[in-house]
Design an enzyme around this catalytic site. Structure first.
Site, PDB file in Angstrom:
ATOM      1  N   HIS A  13     -11.535  12.780  -4.421  1.00  0.00           N
ATOM      2  CA  HIS A  13     -11.041  14.012  -3.792  1.00  0.00           C
ATOM      3  C   HIS A  13     -12.185  14.988  -3.518  1.00  0.00           C
ATOM      4  O   HIS A  13     -12.175  15.697  -2.512  1.00  0.00           O
ATOM      5  CB  HIS A  13      -9.920  14.659  -4.632  1.00  0.00           C
ATOM      6  CG  HIS A  13     -10.363  15.513  -5.763  1.00  0.00           C
ATOM      7  ND1 HIS A  13     -10.711  15.000  -6.986  1.00  0.00           N
ATOM      8  CD2 HIS A  13     -10.495  16.863  -5.868  1.00  0.00           C
ATOM      9  CE1 HIS A  13     -11.049  15.982  -7.793  1.00  0.00           C
ATOM     10  NE2 HIS A  13     -10.926  17.128  -7.150  1.00  0.00           N
TER      11      HIS A  13
ATOM     12  N   SER B 146     -11.210  19.855 -11.638  1.00  0.00           N
ATOM     13  CA  SER B 146     -11.408  18.546 -12.257  1.00  0.00           C
ATOM     14  C   SER B 146     -12.762  17.956 -11.903  1.00  0.00           C
ATOM     15  O   SER B 146     -13.370  17.258 -12.713  1.00  0.00           O
ATOM     16  CB  SER B 146     -10.287  17.580 -11.874  1.00  0.00           C
ATOM     17  OG  SER B 146     -10.162  17.459 -10.478  1.00  0.00           O
ATOM     18  N   GLU B 147     -13.257  18.212 -10.672  1.00  0.00           N
ATOM     19  CA  GLU B 147     -14.617  17.818 -10.328  1.00  0.00           C
ATOM     20  C   GLU B 147     -15.241  18.803  -9.348  1.00  0.00           C
ATOM     21  O   GLU B 147     -14.543  19.429  -8.549  1.00  0.00           O
ATOM     22  CB  GLU B 147     -14.676  16.423  -9.693  1.00  0.00           C
ATOM     23  CG  GLU B 147     -14.763  15.277 -10.688  1.00  0.00           C
ATOM     24  CD  GLU B 147     -13.409  14.676 -10.944  1.00  0.00           C
ATOM     25  OE1 GLU B 147     -13.321  13.755 -11.770  1.00  0.00           O
ATOM     26  OE2 GLU B 147     -12.432  15.132 -10.320  1.00  0.00           O
ATOM     27  N   THR B 148     -16.569  18.892  -9.433  1.00  0.00           N
ATOM     28  CA  THR B 148     -17.377  19.591  -8.437  1.00  0.00           C
ATOM     29  C   THR B 148     -18.425  18.613  -7.939  1.00  0.00           C
ATOM     30  O   THR B 148     -19.089  17.938  -8.742  1.00  0.00           O
ATOM     31  CB  THR B 148     -18.054  20.831  -9.027  1.00  0.00           C
ATOM     32  OG1 THR B 148     -17.055  21.794  -9.388  1.00  0.00           O
ATOM     33  CG2 THR B 148     -19.006  21.475  -8.028  1.00  0.00           C
TER      34      THR B 148
END
Length: 278
Positions: free
Chosen positions: A75, A46-48
């Protein structure tokens, strides 16, 4: 060429089958936006987070989902803190994000690294009625499903989220929304996720977080939304501060996560969690 090092962790969990996966890319300088977007899409989480040294601050950080840059991601920040702790030791790291400085304090607990981020100053506004009605329609809910003691709100602690509280846990358990309709609505209103919650007790909340603008059906753990919720609860006097609440998220999709949220009397909201390599 700045190759950097890429780490994959799951945040807000101590087990491989829980938490929210995040990429953490660390290099001497940040890649160009197109390269960061490509790497984030290849990672597929979902994110980096992309991390590099910065003058005037310990690190500069940018966050990318598979489809778009995100202003702030909780997160991935927790995952970044754990990697920095493992590589550079315990302490407090100042992260220069696109929304401001976010301190992250890292220490070991029972042999594992734990990170606590302090959000930028939170804010909120009552959600416009038209937005609520359209969101309810996309979710397949009606007005009577909502918990009247926690009014709908747009809440911010680095990114904007629509907070909708339901009166019965069953609404969360049976969540099945219209992806494209909700995505279009969120893009029009500059929302990052929906913070859909059910209050089990004064200090325990259950949450589900649709994230269609990032190309993700649902986030298993959303630190930015947790911080935004904490700020909203404080500003609306829905909790007595200082206090600490627990947000349980991801259980309905098989990735149980626990987010500890400390709500001080004033200032940024403190979000704490562990992260493990995957």
């Amino acid at each position: 060429m700045n190759l950097g090092s890429l780490f994959r962790l799951s945040a807000f969990t101590t087990t491989l089958n829980g938490g929210n996966p995040a990429g953490v890319w660390i290099g001497d300088t940040l890649p160009d936006p197109e390269t960061m977007q490509r790497i984030a899409a290849e990672v597929g989480f979902s994110e980096t987070a992309f991390v590099a040294p910065a003058s005037g601050s310990d690190r500069i950080v940018r966050y990318y989902s598979p489809e778009v840059e995100v202003s702030f991601c909780g997160h991935a920040t927790i995952a970044t803190g754990v990697v920095l702790g493992e590589n550079d030791g315990e302490g407090t790291y100042q992260l220069a994000t696109s929304v401001g400085i976010v301190p992250v304090t890292v220490h070991q607990r029972d042999g594992k690294y734990e990170a606590s981020l302090t959000s930028v100053e939170p804010s909120y506004a009552p959600a416009p009625h038209a937005l609520v009605i359209k969101a309810l329609s996309a979710l397949g809910w009606i007005q009577d499903d909502l918990d009247g003691s926690i009014p709908p709100a747009r809440a911010y602690a680095g990114a904007w989220h629509l907070v909708l509280a339901v009166a019965e846990q069953q609404c969360l358990a049976e969540l099945n929304y219209d992806f494209e309709t909700l995505k279009a609505l969120m893009l029009r209103d500059s929302l990052t996720t929906l913070q859909l919650i059910w209050r089990e007790s004064a200090t325990v909340f259950h949450s589900r977080n649709p994230f269609p603008i990032g190309g993700i059906v649902e986030d298993p753990a959303t630190g930015s939304a947790a911080a935004a919720l904490g700020g909203y609860l404080r500003a609306s006097e829905l909790v007595t501060v200082p206090t600490t609440i627990l947000i349980r998220q991801g259980e309905a999709i098989g990735r149980p996560s626990q987010i500890v949220v400390h709500i001080p009397v004033r200032g940024g909201i403190v979000v704490t969690g562990q992260a493990i390599h995957i």
